[in-house]
Design an enzyme around this catalytic site. Structure first.
Site, PDB file in Angstrom:
ATOM      1  N   SER A   1       1.930  17.435  64.513  1.00  0.00           N
ATOM      2  CA  SER A   1       2.097  16.781  63.223  1.00  0.00           C
ATOM      3  C   SER A   1       2.705  17.646  62.123  1.00  0.00           C
ATOM      4  CB  SER A   1       0.756  16.220  62.738  1.00  0.00           C
ATOM      5  OG  SER A   1       0.372  15.129  63.534  1.00  0.00           O
TER       6      SER A   1
ATOM      7  N   LYS B   1      -0.753  16.235  51.476  1.00  0.00           N
ATOM      8  CA  LYS B   1      -0.841  15.251  52.554  1.00  0.00           C
ATOM      9  C   LYS B   1      -2.012  14.303  52.297  1.00  0.00           C
ATOM     10  CE  LYS B   1      -0.907  14.940  57.605  1.00  0.00           C
ATOM     11  NZ  LYS B   1      -0.838  15.697  58.889  1.00  0.00           N
TER      12      LYS B   1
ATOM     13  N   SER C   1       2.414  13.587  61.919  1.00  0.00           N
ATOM     14  CA  SER C   1       1.837  12.772  60.864  1.00  0.00           C
ATOM     15  C   SER C   1       2.155  13.274  59.450  1.00  0.00           C
ATOM     16  CB  SER C   1       0.319  12.698  61.038  1.00  0.00           C
ATOM     17  OG  SER C   1      -0.270  13.981  60.921  1.00  0.00           O
TER      18      SER C   1
END
Length: 471
Positions: free
Chosen positions: A179, A80, A155
């Site tokens: 997220s 990420k 996210s």
């Protein structure tokens, strides 16, 4: 070679350990898949192909020497883009950090690399991971693999879309308001928000604050548990890290669920609006647990105070984290970050104290609820994947959404409770969009939640449906 991209991580690790396939072959297959599919979905935003192939060669050399192989030997992962990676660009989705190259790995990446993963690059995020829709001015928008006109969530949206399309078999993510769970629901993969402290964070300026947490994503619950076995465990750099070793999550997840007391609610006890096609999937999922021999009842804890507590604590954290950036570079931050940071800067000590009291009260209501029930089934998201051209859905089930947070309540209310929560593929809307089920368990009952998700996953087979763009 495409078949290698849709083996589970456990299958890949077994084949690598038996030397039925080389790490070079595995990495090349996934690099080819990225080249073929990523232009459609924009999930992997920084690629380090040469480095990955060099790491694969080193992994093959270790295997050839007969050395003991680590638990994730040869497994490729793109990290990420809010998780700092040594010598690999980490932008946080912000033009302020477009050329930022960290000098060290943060803790979750450090643990994965020690476990033998091969870093492919980085996956896309919203700017500073703010919001559950993945778009930013550096790399643009990540598309939903099941409908390229729709959001992949956020996210950890790039991670979820990459998993769904076979670009890598495991992914690291993080979850403050949903997220890990929201993008998993939108992309028909698995996202697990563990109990706070289960996966420690470092560096973490607010080291004593447990609202957000890193966690695993995968295409199966068993693979998510495998990654958790590496990510979890104590670390002296985290003051809230749980002492239990991560290895416990590598155990088999099979379990007889007969007699398990399962509560379910399509709308968090009437606390949030939910689109009917999402609520219908939750109801059908409850029937699956009934068919597995569980004692199923429509029931839900009282979420009073959850909204106020989350918004205050989130805003307070934004003020701490982004206050200096707001002062120095206001015009280079997206409007929702400016708004959320300013909300935090207006808070008083009394406000933050009230939020902590409300949060504690919710924890105790959940604790009492789980003396009567073993699991709670809820929607992950209140809507199916929405138009990727929007920042957030303007209305949910006819109710107006005033801010970019409102439509995420079904996830962030659970955040405030402190309970572990799993998003597992559960069904599709009539239009073919994925919908996940949120399985919530008692405080620190992470393994039990994973077991229930695994049994549900095996019973439904929903997770096996691939998006057309990846075929």
């Amino acid at each position: 070679m495409t078949d290698l991209c849709f083996l589970t991580a456990r299958e890949l690790r077994a084949a690598l350990g038996a030397r039925e396939v080389s790490a070079r072959e595995v990495v090349r297959a996934h690099l080819d898949q990225i080249e073929r599919v990523n232009p459609h979905v924009n999930a992997v935003v920084t690629l380090v192909a040469d480095r990955a192939l060099a790491e694969a060669a080193a992994a093959d050399d270790r295997a050839a020497r007969g050395a003991e192989l680590p638990p994730l030997h040869g497994i490729p992962i793109a990290h990420k883009d809010t998780h700092e990676t040594a010598a690999i660009r980490t932008t946080f989705g912000s033009p302020l950090f477009a050329d930022h190259v960290p000098h060290r790995d943060e803790l979750v990446v450090e643990r994965m690399r020690a476990a033998g993963v091969i870093s492919l690059g980085k996956t896309n995020v919203p700017e500073f991971a703010a919001g559950s829709h993945t778009f930013n001015p550096v790399f643009g928008t990540t598309r939903n693999p099941y409908d390229l006109g729709r959001s992949a969530g956020g996210s950890s949206g790039g991670a979820a879309a990459a998993l769904a399309t076979g670009m890598h078999p495991l992914a690291d993510g993080s979850d403050l308001g949903g997220s890990l769970r929201n993008p998993a629901s939108f992309c028909n993969v698995v996202g697990f928000r563990p109990s706070i402290g289960r996966v420690p964070s470092w560096p973490a300026p607010l080291g004593w604050t447990g609202l957000g947490t890193p966690g695993p994503m995968a295409r199966t619950v068993a693979d998510a548990a495998l990654l958790l076995s590496v990510l979890a465990g104590p670390d002296p750099r985290s003051p809230i890290a749980l002492a239990e070793p991560g290895e416990v999550f590598a155990r088999p997840l099979d379990r007889d669920l007969r007699g398990l007391r399962v509560a379910w609610s399509p709308d968090l006890g009437g606390a949030v609006p939910v689109e009917p096609e999402v609520a219908a999937v939750v109801e059908e999922s409850a029937k699956v647990f009934d068919g597995l021999g569980c004692v199923v009842e429509r029931a839900c804890p009282d979420f009073a105070g959850a909204d106020e507590a989350f918004r205050i604590l989130r805003a307070w954290q934004f003020a701490v984290k982004f206050g200096p950036l707001l002062a120095a570079s206001r015009d280079r931050l997206k409007d929702s970050i400016v708004w959320n940071t300013e909300e935090g800067l207006r808070l008083s000590a009394v406000d933050v104290g009230r939020a902590e009291v409300l949060r504690t009260e919710l924890f105790h209501r959940f604790r009492e609820f789980f003396t009567r029930h073993d699991l709670l089934l809820l929607p992950v998201s209140q809507v199916p994947p929405f138009d990727a051209g929007l920042e957030y859905p303007a209305r949910v089930a006819g109710t107006a959404m005033a801010t970019y947070l409102d439509w995420m309540r079904s996830a962030y209310f659970v955040t405030v409770s402190g309970s572990p929560a799993l998003s597992v593929p559960a069904g599709f809307t009539p239009g073919g969009l994925p919908v996940g089920l949120q399985i919530v368990g008692p405080h620190r009952a992470d393994f039990a939640v994973l077991q229930a998700g695994h049994v549900f996953e095996q019973a439904t087979g929903v997770a096996r449906q691939r998006p057309e763009v990846a075929r």
